[in-house]
Scaffold this motif. Sequence first.
Motif, PDB file in Angstrom:
ATOM      1  N   HIS A   1      44.921  33.252  49.820  1.00 11.35           N
ATOM      2  CA  HIS A   1      45.733  33.252  51.001  1.00 11.35           C
ATOM      3  C   HIS A   1      45.903  34.547  51.252  1.00 11.35           C
ATOM      4  CE1 HIS A   1      49.858  33.953  49.362  1.00 11.35           C
ATOM      5  NE2 HIS A   1      49.029  33.229  48.259  1.00 11.35           N
ATOM      6  N   ARG A   2      46.550  34.942  52.572  1.00  7.74           N
ATOM      7  CA  ARG A   2      47.236  36.559  52.870  1.00  7.74           C
ATOM      8  C   ARG A   2      48.454  36.316  52.715  1.00  7.74           C
ATOM      9  NH1 ARG A   2      43.673  38.656  57.869  1.00  7.74           N
ATOM     10  NH2 ARG A   2      41.434  38.857  56.694  1.00  7.74           N
ATOM     11  N   PRO A   3      49.218  37.192  52.015  1.00  9.99           N
ATOM     12  CA  PRO A   3      48.941  38.461  51.769  1.00  9.99           C
ATOM     13  C   PRO A   3      48.205  38.981  50.201  1.00  9.99           C
ATOM     14  CG  PRO A   3      51.011  38.888  51.756  1.00  9.99           C
ATOM     15  CD  PRO A   3      50.513  37.435  52.142  1.00  9.99           C
ATOM     16  N   MET A   4      47.875  37.917  49.475  1.00 12.27           N
ATOM     17  CA  MET A   4      47.467  38.315  48.036  1.00 12.27           C
ATOM     18  C   MET A   4      46.035  38.893  48.140  1.00 12.27           C
ATOM     19  SD  MET A   4      48.935  35.009  45.795  1.00 12.27           S
ATOM     20  CE  MET A   4      47.911  35.804  44.271  1.00 12.27           C
ATOM     21  N   PRO A   5      45.841  39.643  47.245  1.00 12.52           N
ATOM     22  CA  PRO A   5      44.235  40.011  47.081  1.00 12.52           C
ATOM     23  C   PRO A   5      43.473  38.929  46.843  1.00 12.52           C
ATOM     24  CG  PRO A   5      45.811  40.936  45.454  1.00 12.52           C
ATOM     25  CD  PRO A   5      46.663  40.126  46.016  1.00 12.52           C
ATOM     26  N   ARG A   6      42.065  39.123  47.395  1.00 15.55           N
ATOM     27  CA  ARG A   6      41.097  38.343  47.129  1.00 15.55           C
ATOM     28  C   ARG A   6      41.242  37.622  45.703  1.00 15.55           C
ATOM     29  NH1 ARG A   6      38.711  34.115  49.571  1.00 15.55           N
ATOM     30  NH2 ARG A   6      36.509  33.679  48.686  1.00 15.55           N
ATOM     31  N   TRP A   7      41.173  36.196  45.698  1.00 18.01           N
ATOM     32  CA  TRP A   7      41.048  35.700  44.238  1.00 18.01           C
ATOM     33  C   TRP A   7      39.650  34.989  44.271  1.00 18.01           C
ATOM     34  CZ3 TRP A   7      45.801  32.636  42.200  1.00 18.01           C
ATOM     35  CH2 TRP A   7      45.523  31.960  40.829  1.00 18.01           C
ATOM     36  N   GLU A   8      38.927  35.565  43.322  1.00 17.13           N
ATOM     37  CA  GLU A   8      37.632  35.209  43.051  1.00 17.13           C
ATOM     38  C   GLU A   8      37.505  34.035  41.940  1.00 17.13           C
ATOM     39  OE1 GLU A   8      35.066  35.576  45.231  1.00 17.13           O
ATOM     40  OE2 GLU A   8      35.590  37.445  46.170  1.00 17.13           O
ATOM     41  N   ARG A   9      36.520  32.990  41.892  1.00 18.12           N
ATOM     42  CA  ARG A   9      36.602  32.114  40.977  1.00 18.12           C
ATOM     43  C   ARG A   9      36.091  32.704  39.484  1.00 18.12           C
ATOM     44  NH1 ARG A   9      32.611  27.326  43.330  1.00 18.12           N
ATOM     45  NH2 ARG A   9      31.962  27.393  40.993  1.00 18.12           N
ATOM     46  N   TYR A  10      36.579  32.273  38.539  1.00 14.62           N
ATOM     47  CA  TYR A  10      36.279  32.702  37.033  1.00 14.62           C
ATOM     48  C   TYR A  10      34.695  32.288  37.045  1.00 14.62           C
ATOM     49  CZ  TYR A  10      36.879  33.446  32.136  1.00 14.62           C
ATOM     50  OH  TYR A  10      36.782  33.861  30.846  1.00 14.62           O
ATOM     51  N   GLY A  11      34.143  33.476  36.641  1.00 14.41           N
ATOM     52  CA  GLY A  11      32.466  33.134  36.501  1.00 14.41           C
ATOM     53  C   GLY A  11      32.030  33.826  34.984  1.00 14.41           C
ATOM     54  N   ARG A  12      31.004  33.755  34.543  1.00 12.90           N
ATOM     55  CA  ARG A  12      30.560  34.193  33.253  1.00 12.90           C
ATOM     56  C   ARG A  12      30.195  35.767  33.525  1.00 12.90           C
ATOM     57  NH1 ARG A  12      29.177  30.721  29.050  1.00 12.90           N
ATOM     58  NH2 ARG A  12      29.186  32.681  27.912  1.00 12.90           N
TER      59      ARG A  12
ATOM     60  N   ALA B   1      38.869  29.215  26.840  1.00 12.56           N
ATOM     61  CA  ALA B   1      37.776  28.462  26.520  1.00 12.56           C
ATOM     62  C   ALA B   1      37.429  27.532  27.666  1.00 12.56           C
ATOM     63  CB  ALA B   1      37.739  27.829  25.268  1.00 12.56           C
ATOM     64  N   LEU B   2      38.264  26.855  28.197  1.00 11.15           N
ATOM     65  CA  LEU B   2      37.919  25.684  29.177  1.00 11.15           C
ATOM     66  C   LEU B   2      37.338  26.401  30.360  1.00 11.15           C
ATOM     67  CD1 LEU B   2      37.905  23.013  30.338  1.00 11.15           C
ATOM     68  CD2 LEU B   2      40.325  23.271  30.908  1.00 11.15           C
ATOM     69  N   ALA B   3      37.656  27.753  30.744  1.00 10.74           N
ATOM     70  CA  ALA B   3      37.344  28.312  32.115  1.00 10.74           C
ATOM     71  C   ALA B   3      36.034  28.734  31.510  1.00 10.74           C
ATOM     72  CB  ALA B   3      38.206  29.429  32.268  1.00 10.74           C
ATOM     73  N   GLU B   4      35.708  29.299  30.540  1.00  5.44           N
ATOM     74  CA  GLU B   4      34.209  29.591  29.994  1.00  5.44           C
ATOM     75  C   GLU B   4      33.230  28.565  30.169  1.00  5.44           C
ATOM     76  OE1 GLU B   4      32.930  32.701  28.409  1.00  5.44           O
ATOM     77  OE2 GLU B   4      34.453  33.478  29.574  1.00  5.44           O
TER      78      GLU B   4
END
Length: 238
Positions: A196-207, A114-117
């Motif tokens: 950061h590498r080597p983790m997968p790209r982490w995009e922001r939480y969006g609607r 809910a907060l992320a939303e």
Amino acid sequence: MFDQEHRHWETPYLPVLDEVTLDRHPADLLLSGAGTDIDVLIGWTREEANFASSLSEPYAGTTREQVLARARDTFGSRAAEACTAYEEARPGARPLDVLMDLITDELFRMPCVALAERRAARGRPVWAYQFNLPTPAHGGRLGAAHCLELPFVFDNFDKWSRAPFLAGLDPRVRDGLATAVHASWISFIRTGDPNHRPMPRWERYGRDSRTTMTLDSVTATVEDVAGYWRRLHHPVAP
């Protein structure tokens, strides 16, 4: 503390609205107060509630009727539908397991979502994660329980040598995930971005995508990982 009779959590220690230091709920301050421009990293473990009572023998006898009664507090006339949904999501589970999933969502996952939303709706930076790696300790009954992610965040397992809930973790998986998670938190603290590498790209939480990083033996981003449950709790949600 967990109320065995009514299957409720009791939370005696909470932030106090004293009208001096804190005049609004902390979540509200992250939306339209002092924390509006602060970058937010928010998440939960997959089985948050298991830490409270999954190892307690008195709770092992939890019945479906008790779970249904508890569900009515949250879902009202839709309690039977909700119970069935939680049962179907965990085939072969005991009523106690279903209850723990229900409480995990009610007290942890749904408030985080809910907060992320609400942050995303306002165009404010927020990144979300779900920690999925289960611990094999105690016969696996804890799953990915409350606090399990902490030694991964701080990457300091040497300080947790007396923590029985970490017993049995594969050192290779444990140390690899800890290195990755710790680096994400450090990157977020330093730059406001957990990538950061080597983790997968982490995009922001969006609607539009509701991207959530799942932290497990394999890390991956998932779109709207809690979507089914979000809509179950809030039927009008898109």
